[in-house]
Design a protein around this motif. Sequence first.
Motif, PDB file in Angstrom:
ATOM      1  N   UNK A  34     -41.891  63.229  81.736  1.00  0.00           N
ATOM      2  CA  UNK A  34     -42.603  63.822  80.604  1.00  0.00           C
ATOM      3  C   UNK A  34     -44.097  63.521  80.697  1.00  0.00           C
ATOM      4  N   UNK A  35     -44.879  64.393  80.026  1.00  0.00           N
ATOM      5  CA  UNK A  35     -46.335  64.362  80.196  1.00  0.00           C
ATOM      6  C   UNK A  35     -46.991  63.030  79.833  1.00  0.00           C
ATOM      7  N   UNK A  36     -46.482  62.350  78.791  1.00  0.00           N
ATOM      8  CA  UNK A  36     -47.132  61.110  78.354  1.00  0.00           C
ATOM      9  C   UNK A  36     -46.245  59.876  78.526  1.00  0.00           C
ATOM     10  N   UNK A  37     -45.280  59.980  79.431  1.00  0.00           N
ATOM     11  CA  UNK A  37     -44.417  58.836  79.714  1.00  0.00           C
ATOM     12  C   UNK A  37     -45.261  57.657  80.212  1.00  0.00           C
ATOM     13  N   UNK A  38     -44.981  56.480  79.700  1.00  0.00           N
ATOM     14  CA  UNK A  38     -45.737  55.290  80.108  1.00  0.00           C
ATOM     15  C   UNK A  38     -47.038  55.115  79.329  1.00  0.00           C
ATOM     16  N   UNK A  39     -47.392  56.074  78.513  1.00  0.00           N
ATOM     17  CA  UNK A  39     -48.612  55.975  77.695  1.00  0.00           C
ATOM     18  C   UNK A  39     -48.278  55.426  76.310  1.00  0.00           C
ATOM     19  N   UNK A  40     -49.268  54.769  75.719  1.00  0.00           N
ATOM     20  CA  UNK A  40     -49.121  54.323  74.328  1.00  0.00           C
ATOM     21  C   UNK A  40     -50.197  55.000  73.486  1.00  0.00           C
ATOM     22  N   UNK A  41     -49.746  55.539  72.378  1.00  0.00           N
ATOM     23  CA  UNK A  41     -50.644  56.286  71.494  1.00  0.00           C
ATOM     24  C   UNK A  41     -50.674  55.609  70.126  1.00  0.00           C
ATOM     25  N   UNK A  42     -51.850  55.469  69.564  1.00  0.00           N
ATOM     26  CA  UNK A  42     -51.939  55.010  68.169  1.00  0.00           C
ATOM     27  C   UNK A  42     -52.425  56.195  67.335  1.00  0.00           C
ATOM     28  N   UNK A  43     -51.641  56.551  66.327  1.00  0.00           N
ATOM     29  CA  UNK A  43     -52.013  57.666  65.455  1.00  0.00           C
ATOM     30  C   UNK A  43     -52.154  57.129  64.039  1.00  0.00           C
ATOM     31  N   UNK A  44     -53.315  57.326  63.436  1.00  0.00           N
ATOM     32  CA  UNK A  44     -53.497  56.858  62.056  1.00  0.00           C
ATOM     33  C   UNK A  44     -53.138  57.989  61.084  1.00  0.00           C
ATOM     34  N   UNK A  45     -52.672  57.584  59.911  1.00  0.00           N
ATOM     35  CA  UNK A  45     -52.219  58.575  58.931  1.00  0.00           C
ATOM     36  C   UNK A  45     -51.008  59.328  59.442  1.00  0.00           C
ATOM     37  N   UNK A  46     -50.164  58.593  60.181  1.00  0.00           N
ATOM     38  CA  UNK A  46     -49.018  59.251  60.856  1.00  0.00           C
ATOM     39  C   UNK A  46     -47.769  59.312  59.980  1.00  0.00           C
ATOM     40  N   UNK A  47     -47.931  58.965  58.697  1.00  0.00           N
ATOM     41  CA  UNK A  47     -46.763  58.957  57.813  1.00  0.00           C
ATOM     42  C   UNK A  47     -46.305  60.327  57.391  1.00  0.00           C
ATOM     43  N   UNK A  48     -47.213  61.298  57.406  1.00  0.00           N
ATOM     44  CA  UNK A  48     -46.788  62.645  57.010  1.00  0.00           C
ATOM     45  C   UNK A  48     -47.736  63.720  57.553  1.00  0.00           C
ATOM     46  N   UNK A  49     -47.316  64.933  57.375  1.00  0.00           N
ATOM     47  CA  UNK A  49     -48.114  66.128  57.688  1.00  0.00           C
ATOM     48  C   UNK A  49     -48.746  66.096  59.096  1.00  0.00           C
ATOM     49  N   UNK A  50     -50.065  66.319  59.193  1.00  0.00           N
ATOM     50  CA  UNK A  50     -50.687  66.493  60.517  1.00  0.00           C
ATOM     51  C   UNK A  50     -50.446  65.267  61.403  1.00  0.00           C
ATOM     52  N   UNK A  51     -50.701  64.080  60.860  1.00  0.00           N
ATOM     53  CA  UNK A  51     -50.565  62.851  61.652  1.00  0.00           C
ATOM     54  C   UNK A  51     -49.140  62.636  62.135  1.00  0.00           C
ATOM     55  N   UNK A  52     -48.184  62.940  61.282  1.00  0.00           N
ATOM     56  CA  UNK A  52     -46.776  62.762  61.674  1.00  0.00           C
ATOM     57  C   UNK A  52     -46.410  63.726  62.795  1.00  0.00           C
ATOM     58  N   UNK A  53     -46.873  64.960  62.672  1.00  0.00           N
ATOM     59  CA  UNK A  53     -46.582  65.968  63.705  1.00  0.00           C
ATOM     60  C   UNK A  53     -47.188  65.545  65.050  1.00  0.00           C
ATOM     61  N   UNK A  54     -48.401  64.991  64.994  1.00  0.00           N
ATOM     62  CA  UNK A  54     -49.052  64.515  66.231  1.00  0.00           C
ATOM     63  C   UNK A  54     -48.221  63.369  66.833  1.00  0.00           C
ATOM     64  N   UNK A  55     -47.810  62.438  65.985  1.00  0.00           N
ATOM     65  CA  UNK A  55     -47.040  61.278  66.464  1.00  0.00           C
ATOM     66  C   UNK A  55     -45.719  61.735  67.087  1.00  0.00           C
ATOM     67  N   UNK A  56     -45.014  62.637  66.411  1.00  0.00           N
ATOM     68  CA  UNK A  56     -43.716  63.112  66.931  1.00  0.00           C
ATOM     69  C   UNK A  56     -43.908  63.908  68.223  1.00  0.00           C
ATOM     70  N   UNK A  57     -44.999  64.646  68.304  1.00  0.00           N
ATOM     71  CA  UNK A  57     -45.246  65.464  69.503  1.00  0.00           C
ATOM     72  C   UNK A  57     -45.498  64.576  70.721  1.00  0.00           C
ATOM     73  N   UNK A  58     -46.264  63.489  70.532  1.00  0.00           N
ATOM     74  CA  UNK A  58     -46.479  62.557  71.645  1.00  0.00           C
ATOM     75  C   UNK A  58     -45.158  61.898  72.040  1.00  0.00           C
TER      76      UNK A  58
END
Length: 249
Positions: free
Chosen positions: A2-26
Amino acid sequence: MKKFEGRTVMVTGAGKNIGKEIALSFAAEGANVIVCDYNRENAEQTALEIEGMGVSAMAAVCDVRDRKAIFAYAEEGIRRFGKIDILVNNAGGSADLLKKLSRFVDAEPETLDFVLDTNIKGTMNCTQAVLKSMIKEKYGKIINISSIAAVCGLYDRVDYAAAKAAQIGMTKALAMEVGEYNICVNCVSPGAIARNGKILNHMTFLGESGRGGTPRDIAETVLFLASQDFITGQNFIVDGGRTLGPGHR
Ligand SMILES: NC(=O)c1ccc[n+]([C@@H]2O[C@H](COP(=O)([O-])OP(=O)(O)OC[C@H]3O[C@@H](n4cnc5c(N)ncnc54)[C@H](O)[C@@H]3O)[C@@H](O)[C@H]2O)c1
């Protein structure tokens, strides 16, 4: 792989809406995710959903304005995952969060502090918390979520428009400083994006695309930018054409 395997991402405001979608997509692309949100229930729920996708997640329950807490969580994340490769500064919002939208002439100083601290100081806190590690690793992607308010203004949100414009300035200046360490810094400026599944009623110009935006539109742009190494210091307006000039309709 997968494209981001082995990567670590920190997403702020990831509890809902845009931030959550970004977190789930990664997570869907194989990344481990540090889910930062001051809403404990939502942060833990997002982290749980991510764990269910077969990658690791860490809930970082804190306010991005709380510099000490953000640094502590970043350190914990780096200890746990070895590094933080990608930071998405998404936590933010206007005085609407306090139910204090107003004309600038009437804006209370506490409200101005809240909006500036949340959107620009919060972005700076989180960025400084991960930057030394990125420099050491000679790898990093920092993506700031601004707003079209930064480029075309927005009634009753002078503070918000100013703070979002500051994110764009920060993006450009920081991109210059960290390019030599293989770190790209970019900005995404959404137009009207559905919140809790609903199109925002106070932003009803739907732009040339004829539809309101979704968190998916923003997440796809963020993941694209996180996969590039020759794009830096740029602001990407993702608004379905809303900020274009008058159209034919
Ligand atoms: N939705 C839109 O139409 C739109 C348009 C332009 C820009 N934006 C920007 O996109 C980002 C996300 O917007 P959204 O609509 O998903 O927002 P939202 O209010 O639906 O969700 C924001 C999330 O961030 C969290 N959060 C807010 N302040 C925080 C803080 N100080 N510390 C930690 N967590 C915090 C909230 O708990 C929530 O989970 C924001 O920066 C916003 O300004 C949104």
